[in-house]
Design a protein around this motif. Structure first.
Motif, PDB file in Angstrom:
ATOM      1  N   ALA A   1      -2.348 -30.711  -4.594  1.00  0.00           N
ATOM      2  CA  ALA A   1      -1.449 -30.890  -3.451  1.00  0.00           C
ATOM      3  C   ALA A   1      -1.491 -29.689  -2.515  1.00  0.00           C
ATOM      4  O   ALA A   1      -1.101 -29.801  -1.352  1.00  0.00           O
ATOM      5  CB  ALA A   1      -0.027 -31.116  -3.939  1.00  0.00           C
ATOM      6  N   ILE A   2      -1.977 -28.556  -2.995  1.00  0.00           N
ATOM      7  CA  ILE A   2      -2.029 -27.341  -2.176  1.00  0.00           C
ATOM      8  C   ILE A   2      -2.919 -27.524  -0.944  1.00  0.00           C
ATOM      9  O   ILE A   2      -2.473 -27.268   0.173  1.00  0.00           O
ATOM     10  CB  ILE A   2      -2.469 -26.127  -3.020  1.00  0.00           C
ATOM     11  CG1 ILE A   2      -1.407 -25.799  -4.055  1.00  0.00           C
ATOM     12  CG2 ILE A   2      -2.728 -24.913  -2.139  1.00  0.00           C
ATOM     13  CD1 ILE A   2      -1.819 -24.726  -5.025  1.00  0.00           C
TER      14      ILE A   2
ATOM     15  N   LEU B   1      -2.228 -29.884   6.481  1.00  0.00           N
ATOM     16  CA  LEU B   1      -1.236 -30.486   7.373  1.00  0.00           C
ATOM     17  C   LEU B   1      -0.451 -29.437   8.146  1.00  0.00           C
ATOM     18  O   LEU B   1      -0.241 -29.569   9.360  1.00  0.00           O
ATOM     19  CB  LEU B   1      -0.281 -31.382   6.575  1.00  0.00           C
ATOM     20  CG  LEU B   1      -0.855 -32.708   6.117  1.00  0.00           C
ATOM     21  CD1 LEU B   1       0.145 -33.442   5.234  1.00  0.00           C
ATOM     22  CD2 LEU B   1      -1.229 -33.567   7.307  1.00  0.00           C
ATOM     23  N   ILE B   2      -0.019 -28.399   7.470  1.00  0.00           N
ATOM     24  CA  ILE B   2       0.737 -27.342   8.133  1.00  0.00           C
ATOM     25  C   ILE B   2      -0.132 -26.650   9.177  1.00  0.00           C
ATOM     26  O   ILE B   2       0.316 -26.379  10.298  1.00  0.00           O
ATOM     27  CB  ILE B   2       1.269 -26.336   7.096  1.00  0.00           C
ATOM     28  CG1 ILE B   2       2.355 -26.983   6.247  1.00  0.00           C
ATOM     29  CG2 ILE B   2       1.809 -25.077   7.767  1.00  0.00           C
ATOM     30  CD1 ILE B   2       2.755 -26.173   5.043  1.00  0.00           C
ATOM     31  N   THR B   3      -1.393 -26.370   8.829  1.00  0.00           N
ATOM     32  CA  THR B   3      -2.300 -25.708   9.770  1.00  0.00           C
ATOM     33  C   THR B   3      -2.585 -26.594  10.970  1.00  0.00           C
ATOM     34  O   THR B   3      -2.564 -26.132  12.118  1.00  0.00           O
ATOM     35  CB  THR B   3      -3.621 -25.340   9.065  1.00  0.00           C
ATOM     36  OG1 THR B   3      -3.329 -24.516   7.928  1.00  0.00           O
ATOM     37  CG2 THR B   3      -4.552 -24.601  10.001  1.00  0.00           C
ATOM     38  N   PHE B   4      -2.834 -27.866  10.730  1.00  0.00           N
ATOM     39  CA  PHE B   4      -3.148 -28.794  11.826  1.00  0.00           C
ATOM     40  C   PHE B   4      -1.970 -28.938  12.787  1.00  0.00           C
ATOM     41  O   PHE B   4      -2.134 -28.820  14.008  1.00  0.00           O
ATOM     42  CB  PHE B   4      -3.542 -30.156  11.248  1.00  0.00           C
ATOM     43  CG  PHE B   4      -3.975 -31.147  12.280  1.00  0.00           C
ATOM     44  CD1 PHE B   4      -5.174 -31.006  12.936  1.00  0.00           C
ATOM     45  CD2 PHE B   4      -3.156 -32.225  12.592  1.00  0.00           C
ATOM     46  CE1 PHE B   4      -5.578 -31.923  13.897  1.00  0.00           C
ATOM     47  CE2 PHE B   4      -3.544 -33.150  13.542  1.00  0.00           C
ATOM     48  CZ  PHE B   4      -4.758 -33.000  14.201  1.00  0.00           C
TER      49      PHE B   4
ATOM     50  N   ILE C   1      -1.904 -19.182  10.835  1.00  0.00           N
ATOM     51  CA  ILE C   1      -1.106 -20.184  10.124  1.00  0.00           C
ATOM     52  C   ILE C   1      -1.795 -20.602   8.829  1.00  0.00           C
ATOM     53  O   ILE C   1      -1.150 -20.771   7.790  1.00  0.00           O
ATOM     54  CB  ILE C   1      -0.843 -21.403  11.035  1.00  0.00           C
ATOM     55  CG1 ILE C   1       0.108 -21.020  12.166  1.00  0.00           C
ATOM     56  CG2 ILE C   1      -0.277 -22.573  10.242  1.00  0.00           C
ATOM     57  CD1 ILE C   1       0.214 -22.068  13.250  1.00  0.00           C
ATOM     58  N   PHE C   2      -3.125 -20.750   8.863  1.00  0.00           N
ATOM     59  CA  PHE C   2      -3.868 -21.137   7.662  1.00  0.00           C
ATOM     60  C   PHE C   2      -3.702 -20.110   6.551  1.00  0.00           C
ATOM     61  O   PHE C   2      -3.404 -20.462   5.404  1.00  0.00           O
ATOM     62  CB  PHE C   2      -5.356 -21.318   7.993  1.00  0.00           C
ATOM     63  CG  PHE C   2      -6.202 -21.601   6.795  1.00  0.00           C
ATOM     64  CD1 PHE C   2      -6.189 -22.855   6.215  1.00  0.00           C
ATOM     65  CD2 PHE C   2      -6.997 -20.611   6.240  1.00  0.00           C
ATOM     66  CE1 PHE C   2      -6.964 -23.123   5.093  1.00  0.00           C
ATOM     67  CE2 PHE C   2      -7.767 -20.868   5.129  1.00  0.00           C
ATOM     68  CZ  PHE C   2      -7.754 -22.125   4.552  1.00  0.00           C
TER      69      PHE C   2
ATOM     70  N   ALA D   1      -1.274 -18.668   1.408  1.00  0.00           N
ATOM     71  CA  ALA D   1      -0.604 -17.689   0.544  1.00  0.00           C
ATOM     72  C   ALA D   1       0.742 -18.218   0.059  1.00  0.00           C
ATOM     73  O   ALA D   1       1.095 -18.072  -1.115  1.00  0.00           O
ATOM     74  CB  ALA D   1      -0.412 -16.376   1.304  1.00  0.00           C
ATOM     75  N   THR D   2       1.481 -18.856   0.943  1.00  0.00           N
ATOM     76  CA  THR D   2       2.791 -19.395   0.571  1.00  0.00           C
ATOM     77  C   THR D   2       2.667 -20.511  -0.453  1.00  0.00           C
ATOM     78  O   THR D   2       3.424 -20.559  -1.436  1.00  0.00           O
ATOM     79  CB  THR D   2       3.524 -19.917   1.820  1.00  0.00           C
ATOM     80  OG1 THR D   2       3.637 -18.850   2.753  1.00  0.00           O
ATOM     81  CG2 THR D   2       4.900 -20.438   1.469  1.00  0.00           C
ATOM     82  N   GLU D   3       1.728 -21.423  -0.241  1.00  0.00           N
ATOM     83  CA  GLU D   3       1.563 -22.538  -1.172  1.00  0.00           C
ATOM     84  C   GLU D   3       1.064 -22.076  -2.532  1.00  0.00           C
ATOM     85  O   GLU D   3       1.498 -22.606  -3.562  1.00  0.00           O
ATOM     86  CB  GLU D   3       0.605 -23.579  -0.587  1.00  0.00           C
ATOM     87  CG  GLU D   3       1.194 -24.358   0.551  1.00  0.00           C
ATOM     88  CD  GLU D   3       2.406 -25.170   0.154  1.00  0.00           C
ATOM     89  OE1 GLU D   3       2.476 -25.662  -0.986  1.00  0.00           O
ATOM     90  OE2 GLU D   3       3.303 -25.301   0.993  1.00  0.00           O
ATOM     91  N   ILE D   4       0.180 -21.104  -2.582  1.00  0.00           N
ATOM     92  CA  ILE D   4      -0.295 -20.587  -3.868  1.00  0.00           C
ATOM     93  C   ILE D   4       0.847 -19.900  -4.601  1.00  0.00           C
ATOM     94  O   ILE D   4       1.034 -20.093  -5.809  1.00  0.00           O
ATOM     95  CB  ILE D   4      -1.503 -19.645  -3.666  1.00  0.00           C
ATOM     96  CG1 ILE D   4      -2.716 -20.462  -3.243  1.00  0.00           C
ATOM     97  CG2 ILE D   4      -1.788 -18.848  -4.929  1.00  0.00           C
ATOM     98  CD1 ILE D   4      -3.922 -19.632  -2.876  1.00  0.00           C
TER      99      ILE D   4
END
Length: 97
Positions: free
Chosen positions: A12-13, A19-22, A72-73, A78-81
């Motif tokens: 899911a990462i 999606l967040i980056t796009f 943003i990427f 980093a946040t998702e990991i």
């Protein structure tokens, strides 16, 4: 007894990061394009010349969106990991209890 939460999924990462980056890149492109158009119109009005709107795309909005997208990427990754590792650790602690 409350239901046990499902363990975090590593696959899911990349989906969330993409999606967040796009979405963040699209928003930054739109905002920088708006500001670029406003700036070009103001400068062309002060100089009494015809505004060149392609400059707003090529020299302002696209580089700003690429820069913002790369930032943003990295931050989203980093946040998702970090979130995945914390969830994994908390799930392990909960299983032990």
């Amino acid at each position: 007894m409350p239901p046990t939460p499902r363990p975090p999924r590593w696959y899911a990462i990349p989906v969330r990061v993409f999606l967040i980056t796009f979405i963040g890149t699209l928003i930054s492109f739109a905002v920088s394009l708006l500001l670029g158009i406003i700036g070009i119109v103001i400068v062309s009005t002060l100089r009494h010349v015809h505004p060149n709107m392609t400059a707003a795309y090529r020299m302002i909005a696209l580089p700003a969106a690429l820069l913002a997208g790369s930032i943003i990427f990295v931050l989203a990754l980093a946040t998702e990991i970090r979130h995945y590792r914390q969830s994994k650790t908390l799930a392990a602690i909960e299983r032990m209890s």
